[in-house]
Every structure is written in C-alpha cells, then in structure tokens.
Enzyme design. Structure first.
Site, PDB file in Angstrom:
ATOM      1  N   ARG A 204       5.085   4.375   1.445  1.00 53.12           N
ATOM      2  CA  ARG A 204       4.459   4.849   0.199  1.00 53.12           C
ATOM      3  C   ARG A 204       4.934   6.268  -0.103  1.00 53.12           C
ATOM      4  O   ARG A 204       5.277   6.601  -1.227  1.00 53.12           O
ATOM      5  CB  ARG A 204       2.935   4.857   0.341  1.00 53.12           C
ATOM      6  CG  ARG A 204       2.320   3.503   0.548  1.00 53.12           C
ATOM      7  CD  ARG A 204       0.799   3.641   0.528  1.00 53.12           C
ATOM      8  NE  ARG A 204       0.158   2.419   0.947  1.00 53.12           N
ATOM      9  CZ  ARG A 204      -0.570   2.291   2.062  1.00 53.12           C
ATOM     10  NH1 ARG A 204      -0.772   3.323   2.866  1.00 53.12           N
ATOM     11  NH2 ARG A 204      -1.119   1.132   2.351  1.00 53.12           N
ATOM     12  N   PHE A 219       0.617  -7.032  -6.129  1.00 49.11           N
ATOM     13  CA  PHE A 219      -0.219  -7.217  -4.935  1.00 49.11           C
ATOM     14  C   PHE A 219      -0.733  -5.833  -4.507  1.00 49.11           C
ATOM     15  O   PHE A 219      -0.546  -5.399  -3.377  1.00 49.11           O
ATOM     16  CB  PHE A 219       0.570  -7.856  -3.783  1.00 49.11           C
ATOM     17  CG  PHE A 219       1.256  -9.157  -4.136  1.00 49.11           C
ATOM     18  CD1 PHE A 219       0.575 -10.361  -4.060  1.00 49.11           C
ATOM     19  CD2 PHE A 219       2.592  -9.174  -4.551  1.00 49.11           C
ATOM     20  CE1 PHE A 219       1.217 -11.564  -4.371  1.00 49.11           C
ATOM     21  CE2 PHE A 219       3.235 -10.368  -4.866  1.00 49.11           C
ATOM     22  CZ  PHE A 219       2.554 -11.565  -4.776  1.00 49.11           C
ATOM     23  N   ASP A 291       4.681  -6.165  -2.693  1.00 53.98           N
ATOM     24  CA  ASP A 291       4.144  -6.119  -1.316  1.00 53.98           C
ATOM     25  C   ASP A 291       3.166  -7.278  -1.114  1.00 53.98           C
ATOM     26  O   ASP A 291       1.947  -7.071  -0.979  1.00 53.98           O
ATOM     27  CB  ASP A 291       3.454  -4.761  -1.085  1.00 53.98           C
ATOM     28  CG  ASP A 291       2.971  -4.601   0.351  1.00 53.98           C
ATOM     29  OD1 ASP A 291       3.466  -5.321   1.243  1.00 53.98           O
ATOM     30  OD2 ASP A 291       2.084  -3.748   0.591  1.00 53.98           O
ATOM     31  N   CYS A 331       5.743  -8.969   5.121  1.00 55.71           N
ATOM     32  CA  CYS A 331       4.999  -8.768   6.380  1.00 55.71           C
ATOM     33  C   CYS A 331       4.856 -10.101   7.099  1.00 55.71           C
ATOM     34  O   CYS A 331       3.978 -10.264   7.939  1.00 55.71           O
ATOM     35  CB  CYS A 331       3.656  -8.086   6.131  1.00 55.71           C
ATOM     36  SG  CYS A 331       2.587  -8.965   5.002  1.00 55.71           S
TER      37      CYS A 331
END
Ligand SMILES: C[S@@+](CC[C@H](N)C(=O)[O-])C[C@H]1O[C@@H](n2cnc3c(N)ncnc32)[C@H](O)[C@@H]1O
Length: 387
Positions: A204, A219, A291, A331
């Site tokens: 970030r 997301f 994400d 992820c």
C-alpha cells in the site's frame, strides 16, 4: 513421544508430510506431538499428527522435543523478537506476530492490534494445546484483551468447529489502530481474517508513489489501498466491495484520516458486475488495484482460480488509461507470481496492449516466508504500467 514412520528423504525442508507418505503411525493419537523417522530409520523431525487430515504431519522442530508450554512460550518470544527488530525505530504497534510454520508454530496465527491480540488456531494439534497457547500469549505479551477468531475453512478439514470469542478483556464495537501512518477502524469479531490485512502494509505504501488521476480500488475491504491512494494525491477513488459493513468502515476511515469524502465513490457491488457496467460506460482509470480474495485454497482449484484472474485482467486492462498503473495481487496459495503475471500477459496479448513491469510485490516481512515452503509465500503481486 510416539514414533511415526514416513516415506520421506532425510533432508526434507518442506514442513508438511501428506497422509499417503505415512508408512506406519504406530500408536500415535490425533493431535499428538510425534517423532518422525523415515523408512531407513533416520530421524526427520518433531511433528504434530492428525490422521484425519491429508496434511497428516506438520513439523515444528528439527530436533527431538515435545511441543509443550515451555516450547510454545519460547517460540512466541522468538517470533515477537523478530517483529520488534523489524519495526524498531518506528511507531508501529500493530502487526502479525505469529505466522504458523514460519514461526515453528504450525496452526497458529497471532495478530497484534496495539495493546491487544487476536489469535487463530487452524490445526487439531494446536487446538489440543489451546490452554497453553492462551497462557503463553498472556505471559509473553501481557495483552489488554485477547480474542480468538478461529473461523478459517481449514479447521473443517481438521475436524474442528469454528470458534470466535473474547477470551478476556473488553472488545466492544470497532477499535482504532494505526498502520504505516494511516488510522483504521477495525471490527475484530466481524471482519475478515483477524480484522485487518497486515500483509499488504508495504505494498500500500509503495502504491502511494504511483498515485495519480482517477483510481479504482477493486475488492476494497475497509480501504487500505483507497486511503493510501488518497494520501498519494489521486483526485478520486472508486472503491468496490461486496460487503456493506466493510464499505461503511472504509468511509469512516476516510474521514478519520482527514480526507474529503467527496474524493471517494463507493460501490456496494460484485466486482465482476461492476466491471461489466463500467466497460459499457466507456470510463477509464489511471490506477487500478485488484486485490481479490483467495480464489482457491486447494491445489486442485488452481485452474478455476486462473480463470477468475483472466476474467478480471481482461476487464481491467480495457479500463486502464494509457500511462495508467495496474497493481494486481493474488493471495491464492497455489497460484505463483509467474502464474499471475502470465495471466496479465494473456489478457494483454488478446487486447493488443503493451505493458511494462514496474515492481513485484509480496507479503510484508511480519509474515516471513519459510524457505522450502512455497505455500508460505501466499501473497504476490505486480505493478504494471500500460502504454
Ligand atoms: C483480500 S480482501 C481485500 C483487502 C484490501 N485490499 C485491503 O487492503 O485491506 C478481499 C475483499 O474482497 C471482498 N469480496 C469478495 N468477493 C467479492 C466480489 N465478488 N465483489 C466485490 N468484493 C468482493 C471481500 O469482502 C474482501 O473484503
């Protein structure tokens, strides 16, 4: 300690042994800490045993030692030392302090939320040691509150029901934490994971340098990327999230950090539907963050996960303005960084768009990657720039 024989080489680095490799479990009981030897009689390590899971053995030591209260406490100290060292000289007080196998505590996750802790147990072996875990956490961290958020899907495979409770202390409504200079309201009991995604902290931050124009945070959860993009100076962020509670916290977080709420447009929508609508509208964006949640936790689900990324990449590349940046993340444990990049590449080829790779992203080091255990490198991402 009981002995288990497994068909593995003596130099195995990977900490998991699957059920099909267990040659003789002896009289080991579910949840036991056991000594594993191979079929040639060589000692392999100390493991937690659960015959009801296909991940039957999980290593916690290369030496012969039980996983008792002292061993758990010792590992907690070591894990905390690493994080204190990592964040020395900063004002960070909230981060992941225990990351399972990487901290030699398979099946235990602990996140520190300033003066309190949230832990998650994912294996039977750790569940059987829950009382020791709680006592050791108290001794090592002296937290003001302790919350258990054991609700991961992995528990079902270990034969464990979900459990979410405040073990001690007061937790009412959202609490406020500060991470890398941004303040967040966090719902420990209702949020995803333990309440906050600490793994994206540096990604970030890095994105603030590339912030410009109009941004899309897909997301968004409670706004980790939205807030950094605002800090980086974007004119407007469109944040898309399927869960209204998360979006409400996102808006709270925008004002909590002193940003003008008029710079944020929230969409309580399924990202896939949102993207189809945007494509019809002819809009374009200068920064797009993608994400998504893990599309698979299983090796067999990889092709389905890749289809999901392809669908997303096909759409976002059409919405990306010339000179725009795409930050795309996965992820999903079984999707590699190369798989993810290849997915963007395929979409770029189909759409005849040229892109360059600017940065590679990974989980922050409070989630250390265990060498020889690719599953622990679960978060990967790329920053690309379109011509
Ligand atoms: C990995 S988290 C995003 C974390 C966030 N980027 C951050 O920095 O904190 C994924 C989020 O996607 C949301 N989500 C899952 N499926 C979705 C969908 N189909 N459309 C929109 N949001 C979705 C979940 O509710 C969750 O908040």
């Amino acid at each position: 300690m009981k002995r288990v024989i497994a068909k593995v080489p003596p130099d195995i680095l990977h900490p998991w042994i699957y059920s099909k490799r267990v040659a003789d479990p002896g009289d080991a009981q579910p949840g036991d800490d056991v000594l594993v030897y191979n079929t040639r009689g060589e000692f392999i390590g100390s493991y937690l045993y659960n015959p009801n899971s296909i991940l039957t053995l999980r290593r916690y030591s290369r030496r012969q030692e039980p996983l008792d209260f002292i061993a758990i406490k010792d590992r907690l100290y070591r894990a905390y030392e690493l994080r204190k060292y990592l964040f020395r000289g900063t004002s960070e007080t909230s981060y992941r302090v225990v990351f399972g196998e990487s901290d030699a505590l398979p099946g235990l996750i602990v996140d520190k939320y300033d003066k309190g802790l949230v832990f998650q147990i994912t294996t039977l072996g750790m569940e059987k040691r829950r009382e020791w875990v709680v006592k050791a956490l108290e001794d090592v961290f002296q937290p003001e509150f302790l919350v258990e958020k054991s609700d991961s899907s992995g528990r079902r495979e270990e034969g464990l029901p979900p459990r979410t409770e405040v073990v001690f202390g007061t937790v009412e409504g959202p609490l406020t934490i500060e991470v890398e200079g941004i303040r967040y309201r966090v719902h420990l009991l209702e949020g995803n994971k333990t309440g906050f995604f600490f793994d994206q902290r540096y990604n970030r931050l890095r994105l603030t340098r590339w912030a410009k124009g109009r941004a899309l945070d897909l997301f968004s959860y409670t706004g980790g990327f939205t807030l950094h993009l605002l800090k980086g100076g974007v004119k407007k962020v469109f944040a898309v999230e399927i869960n209204l509670n998360h979006l409400n916290l996102l808006k709270e977080n925008v004002t909590l950090n002193g940003f003008d709420l008029n710079r944020v447009v929230t969409f309580h929508k399924d990202v896939f539907h949102f993207l189809d609508e945007m494509l019809l509208s002819g809009e374009s964006f200068d920064v797009i963050v993608l994400d998504p949640p893990a599309f698979t936790h299983k090796r067999g689900g990889k092709s389905g996960a890749l289809r999901g990324y392809r669908l997303l990449h096909d759409r976002v590349l059409r919405l990306l303005a010339p000179g725009g940046f795409l930050a795309t993340f996965s992820c999903s444990m079984h999707v590699s960084d190369r798989d993810l990049l290849e997915s963007v590449e395929r979409s770029a080829r189909a759409l005849k768009r040229q892109l360059v790779v600017i940065e590679r992203f990974q989980q922050s080091p409070d989630h250390p990657i265990l060498l020889g255990f690719p599953e622990s490198e679960y978060l990967k991402g790329w920053l690309l720039r379109a011509y």
